[in-house]
Design a protein around this motif. Structure first.
Motif, PDB file in Angstrom:
ATOM      1  N   SER A  81      -6.923  -2.321  -3.973  1.00 63.66           N
ATOM      2  CA  SER A  81      -8.024  -2.294  -4.936  1.00 63.66           C
ATOM      3  C   SER A  81      -7.641  -1.456  -6.147  1.00 63.66           C
ATOM      4  CB  SER A  81      -9.289  -1.704  -4.310  1.00 63.66           C
ATOM      5  OG  SER A  81      -9.656  -2.428  -3.177  1.00 63.66           O
ATOM      6  N   GLY A  82      -7.111  -0.254  -5.875  1.00 63.62           N
ATOM      7  CA  GLY A  82      -6.739   0.653  -6.954  1.00 63.62           C
ATOM      8  C   GLY A  82      -5.615   0.079  -7.807  1.00 63.62           C
ATOM      9  N   ALA A  85      -6.934  -3.244  -9.723  1.00 67.62           N
ATOM     10  CA  ALA A  85      -7.912  -2.907 -10.755  1.00 67.62           C
ATOM     11  C   ALA A  85      -7.258  -2.108 -11.876  1.00 67.62           C
ATOM     12  CB  ALA A  85      -9.067  -2.129 -10.133  1.00 67.62           C
ATOM     13  N   VAL A  99     -13.508  -3.477 -14.470  1.00 64.28           N
ATOM     14  CA  VAL A  99     -12.458  -3.029 -13.545  1.00 64.28           C
ATOM     15  C   VAL A  99     -13.061  -2.362 -12.312  1.00 64.28           C
ATOM     16  CG1 VAL A  99     -10.595  -1.332 -13.297  1.00 64.28           C
ATOM     17  CG2 VAL A  99     -10.660  -2.848 -15.288  1.00 64.28           C
ATOM     18  N   CYS A 103     -12.573  -3.585  -8.567  1.00 66.91           N
ATOM     19  CA  CYS A 103     -12.006  -2.667  -7.575  1.00 66.91           C
ATOM     20  C   CYS A 103     -12.819  -2.692  -6.281  1.00 66.91           C
ATOM     21  CB  CYS A 103     -11.987  -1.252  -8.163  1.00 66.91           C
ATOM     22  SG  CYS A 103     -11.169  -0.038  -7.120  1.00 66.91           S
ATOM     23  N   TRP A 151      -3.906   4.878 -13.703  1.00 67.57           N
ATOM     24  CA  TRP A 151      -5.166   4.566 -14.380  1.00 67.57           C
ATOM     25  C   TRP A 151      -5.286   5.345 -15.691  1.00 67.57           C
ATOM     26  CZ3 TRP A 151     -10.159   2.596 -11.992  1.00 67.57           C
ATOM     27  CH2 TRP A 151      -9.891   1.689 -10.955  1.00 67.57           C
ATOM     28  N   GLY A 235     -13.150  -0.385  -0.907  1.00 70.56           N
ATOM     29  CA  GLY A 235     -13.039  -0.603  -2.353  1.00 70.56           C
ATOM     30  C   GLY A 235     -13.555   0.599  -3.138  1.00 70.56           C
ATOM     31  N   GLY A 238     -11.124   3.193  -2.970  1.00 72.28           N
ATOM     32  CA  GLY A 238     -10.031   2.896  -3.894  1.00 72.28           C
ATOM     33  C   GLY A 238     -10.333   3.436  -5.278  1.00 72.28           C
ATOM     34  N   LEU A 239     -11.575   3.271  -5.707  1.00 71.91           N
ATOM     35  CA  LEU A 239     -12.003   3.791  -7.011  1.00 71.91           C
ATOM     36  C   LEU A 239     -11.923   5.321  -7.011  1.00 71.91           C
ATOM     37  CD1 LEU A 239     -13.316   3.159  -9.797  1.00 71.91           C
ATOM     38  CD2 LEU A 239     -15.531   3.504  -8.667  1.00 71.91           C
ATOM     39  N   SER A 242      -8.260   6.482  -7.037  1.00 69.71           N
ATOM     40  CA  SER A 242      -7.643   6.240  -8.343  1.00 69.71           C
ATOM     41  C   SER A 242      -8.133   7.252  -9.360  1.00 69.71           C
ATOM     42  CB  SER A 242      -7.975   4.828  -8.830  1.00 69.71           C
ATOM     43  OG  SER A 242      -7.665   3.886  -7.842  1.00 69.71           O
TER      44      SER A 242
END
Lengths: 328, 507
Positions: A81-82, A85, A99, A103, A151, A235, A238-239, A242
């Protein structure tokens, strides 16, 4: 002792959660005494930082474990996901709000796949999610051309997303907003687990799937929902990952799921299903992030974190097993 | 015939709440096949479990080969030369035939297990028994019949002198039964004593020399097989005094509408072309022996198992029932014979189990209204007189009868009109039993309809308005309550299909 056991507060918290909570406090105090620099505000923020991605994963997988299943894919789904995205943001110029949605959606998508594999095709959860673990690991690398992805930084016009999890004031003060989000998510999902039909049926099918089905409950549907919750939170994790750590490595993330599973189990959720406690899970998650953050302060390398987590896990679960055995 | 090999005298055994065996006698002569008969629950299995050391007797004596014996474990009985071939075989499907036969006493050669030696020994054994099975074949590849022969060979290799066959033919085809009989005759000629448990009257006549009949845990009598008729044996099996008055007439009005109609339903191997009707306010009894396909029929109707063919009508309308959810939405509730596995989530509370099927009625927006849930559960605890300290009590802590009441509450709260009770009083003590009966009668008075599957004859006679009898997946008899008798039910329950008798099945 008997009196202590029947104390309504202890009863409400549960023995294992109580043990975990005491361990949490004890750990924090021990590190703080061994190195006074540990007991500072900035270290506290570090502990929080390390807790977000594990915490979100753990909240999600708690639902799958409550069904008696397991989701091995969350660690690599987090990374995928990271990666994907971040790649869309940095290399393709996607707006950051989109994004963020992508993600989280990648996580949801894998949740749906896992759910279908387990509920509709009847694969054992271990095998199904082992497969999607490898899939997500590979696909993430393929999409980003096996390159690491960083990112956008906080100084970028689109870097506002970073303050979702941490705000740096002009005076340089760090406000761990992510902690609020994590706790809010935990409270929300605890309500889902205990007060909604979804939670009731997930716990019920985890305890006795056949009896639940013979009560006229669509158990497949609720099984799938459990995996979708798990994937979606992977997910979100993941955000979080990141945002906190900026850079994702292709092929990484395998093993993250084990921290989450350990957190869930230390918190008192049974691997055989039927029981799921989000509050306990949060305690377990913070034990792990304190160990992660604290051991370097007492001069031990991060490898020791594995050893320490392993020991805590075994002791915490043994306490529960021992208690149950005595009861019978 | 030889001398008396086994003499069991005055065997008595009680379990909490049940007097399973009441001074039962049995003697077996060397070189005879001795049938042990009786209805389900008559105590045959308990008696055999005492003989083979699985249970300990409370009192009585066992003499084997002239010596008094006292087996305290299955191994002791085995060592003495008593073997049992269970209905369910205990084979390791992934091992070879020879490995299975010599499990626990593997032959070794220079410190390693020698498969070749075991294969050779097994071959010798099979030759002695005139069985043609390859010892190196994987057990799982054999048919049930051949697996059973391996089980027999295993017992022989342990030098068994007395062998108990517990319903050996239940899972066998006609030709396999023939082979089995050949082996049994062979063993008999070698002077072995054989106890043969079966429900199949025709087999009893063919293979056995004497018959001992048991009923309700007591010894009824022993007869020479060839001097007795099938009716004699049936009479001995069912001839108890019925302490509960059987129903005299149906309480269903003539014009009661048909609520459930099943046409040509087939499902798997156990349900074959079943058609019947259930009327409003009726208790329709399903009788038959264990394994007759009644539970499978119920599960197929309820959408728990796949149907191969057939249509179901509810209140005259054809309905599609593919899942249990469909069935429940059409107002069908199923009360399983195995409450702990299939009826209840025992690790959850009385309240949670009670509302399991009707949770939608207890929602306040997306949240479960705990107050309302507890209140409803409490009102059913009162109504059904369920004994529980509170509705928060975990179901696992309740007694069998009270657990059954929780299951009933679950379907009543869902307001189901058609209830399928599968063995409603199994494992329930006498007092709670009559409460359950009372409840069922109340329910039909309120216009609900009940299908009651029961292996207890008294229960069938006391409760049913009409009796259907199943045997080997088919309905083999329909008897109005006015004409019903235990003998008629028994006759229909043992009526094997002619096609099957010729070794052909419809499938």
């Amino acid at each position: 002792m008997e009196k202590l056991k029947n104390n309504p507060i202890i009863k409400a918290i549960g023995t294992q959660r109580l043990v975990a909570l005491l361990a949490l406090i004890l750990l924090y105090l021990t590190f703080g005494i061994m190195n006074p620099r540990f007991a500072t505000y900035s270290t506290m923020v570090n502990i929080f930082d390390a807790s977000y991605y594990i915490g979100f994963m753990a909240i999600g997988i708690c639902f799958v474990i409550a069904t008696g299943g397991i989701d091995l894919s969350i660690g690599t789904v987090l990374t995928m996901s990271g990666l994907v995205a971040g790649f869309l943001s940095v290399n393709m110029g996607f707006p950051i709000w989109l994004v963020i949605i992508i993600c989280i959606s990648i996580g949801t998508l894998f949740g749906v796949i896992n759910g279908l594999l387990v509920a509709k095709l009847g694969l054992p959860p271990f095998i199904a999610t082992l497969g999607t673990m490898m899939l997500s690991k590979g696909i993430g690398s393929i999409i980003t051309g096996a390159q690491s992805v960083t990112w956008k930084s906080g100084s970028d016009p689109e870097g506002w997303y970073r303050s979702i999890f941490k705000i740096k004031t002009e005076g340089g003060l760090l406000i761990p907003t992510g902690f609020l989000f994590l706790i809010a998510a935990a409270v929300l999902m605890a309500v889902v687990m205990n007060k909604t039909k979804t939670g009731r049926y997930i716990l019920s099918l985890g305890s006795n799937k056949e009896a639940t089905r013979l009560s006229g409950v669509n158990v497949d549907k609720y099984l799938i929902i459990a995996y979708v919750i798990s994937g979606t939170f992977a997910g979100i994790a993941g955000l979080a990952y990141s945002t906190i750590y900026s850079t994702l490595l292709p092929g990484g993330g395998a093993g993250f799921e084990m921290d989450a599973i350990a957190g869930v189990v230390i918190g008192g959720t049974s691997m055989s299903g039927g029981i799921g406690t989000i509050a306990g899970t949060m305690i377990g998650v913070f034990i792990i992030s304190i160990l992660k953050t604290g051991l370097p302060f007492v001069g031990l390398q991060t490898h020791y974190q594995q050893v320490a987590t392993g020991l805590v896990l075994i002791v915490a679960v043994f306490a529960d097993v021992y208690r149950n055995r005595k009861k019978n | 015939m030889g001398s008396v090999m086994l003499r069991m005298k005055g065997i008595d055994k009680s379990f909490p709440g049940v007097h399973a065996l009441d001074h039962v006698d049995l003697d077996v002569i060397g070189g005879e096949v001795h049938a042990l008969m009786g209805e389900n629950g008559a105590g045959k299995s308990t008696l055999m479990k005492i003989l083979t050391g699985i249970y300990l007797k409370d009192s009585g004596t066992i003499e084997f080969e002239g010596k008094g014996v006292e087996f305290t474990s299955p191994k002791e009985a085995q060592d003495a030369g008593i073997a049992i071939v269970h209905q369910e075989l205990n084979m390791m499907n992934h091992l070879t035939v020879a490995q299975n036969i010599f499990i626990g006493r593997e032959m070794m050669k220079s410190g390693f297990i020698s498969d070749s030696m075991m294969n050779k020994e097994a071959r010798k054994l099979f030759d002695r028994l005139n069985i043609d099975i390859d010892p190196s074949e994987t057990m799982g590849n054999l048919t049930v019949g051949r697996q059973q022969m391996c089980e027999i060979a295993k017992a022989i290799s342990r030098e068994a002198k007395l062998m108990v066959f517990d319903e050996p033919s239940a899972a066998l085809t006609e030709s396999e039964i023939e082979e089995l009989f050949k082996i049994i005759r062979d063993l008999k000629s070698k002077g072995m004593g054989i106890v043969y448990i079966s429900h199949r009257m025709d087999e009893i006549k063919v293979i056995t020399d004497r018959v001992t009949v048991m009923r309700d845990g007591t010894y009824v009598g022993t007869m020479i097989t060839k001097d007795s008729t099938k009716d004699d044996i049936i009479n001995m099996m069912v001839g108890r005094v019925i302490y509960e008055d059987p129903k005299q007439t149906s309480s269903v009005p003539e014009n009661a509408p048909v609520v459930l109609k099943v046409e040509h339903l087939s499902a798997g191997k156990m349900v074959k072309d079943v058609s019947f009707e259930l009327r409003k306010g009726e208790i329709l009894g399903f009788s038959g022996l264990m394994g007759a396909g009644r539970t499978e029929l119920a599960r197929a109707i309820f959408g728990a198992d796949k149907k191969d063919e057939g249509t179901i009508y509810i209140n005259g309308e054809q309905v599609e029932i593919k899942t249990t959810e469909d069935a429940v939405s059409h107002g069908i509730g199923y009360l399983s014979e195995d409450r702990k596995r299939f009826g209840l989530v025992v690790a959850k509370s009385v309240a949670e189990n009670s509302t399991m099927s009707a949770l939608s009625l207890f929602m306040k927006g997306v949240f479960i209204d705990r107050q309302k849930e507890r209140k409803e559960a409490e009102s059913y605890v009162k109504l059904l007189k369920t004994k529980t300290p509170s509705v928060d009590q975990l179901v696992v802590n309740l007694s069998g009868g009270n657990q059954q009441k929780v299951v009933i509450a679950k379907w009543l709260i869902r307001n189901c009109d058609i209830l399928i009770f599968d063995e409603p009083t199994r494992g329930i003590d006498v007092g709670a039993k009559s409460e359950i009966y009372h409840l069922m009668n109340e329910l039909v008075k309120q216009g609900k309809s009940i299908i009651m599957i029961s292996s207890e004859m008294t229960e069938i006679l006391r409760m049913s308005d009409r009796v259907l009898v199943m045997c080997e997946g088919r309905i083999t008899g329909e008897i109005p309550i006015e004409e019903v008798s235990q003998e008629r039910i028994m006759a229909a329950a043992t009526l094997r299909n002619q096609e099957d008798n010729n070794g052909k099945t419809k499938k």
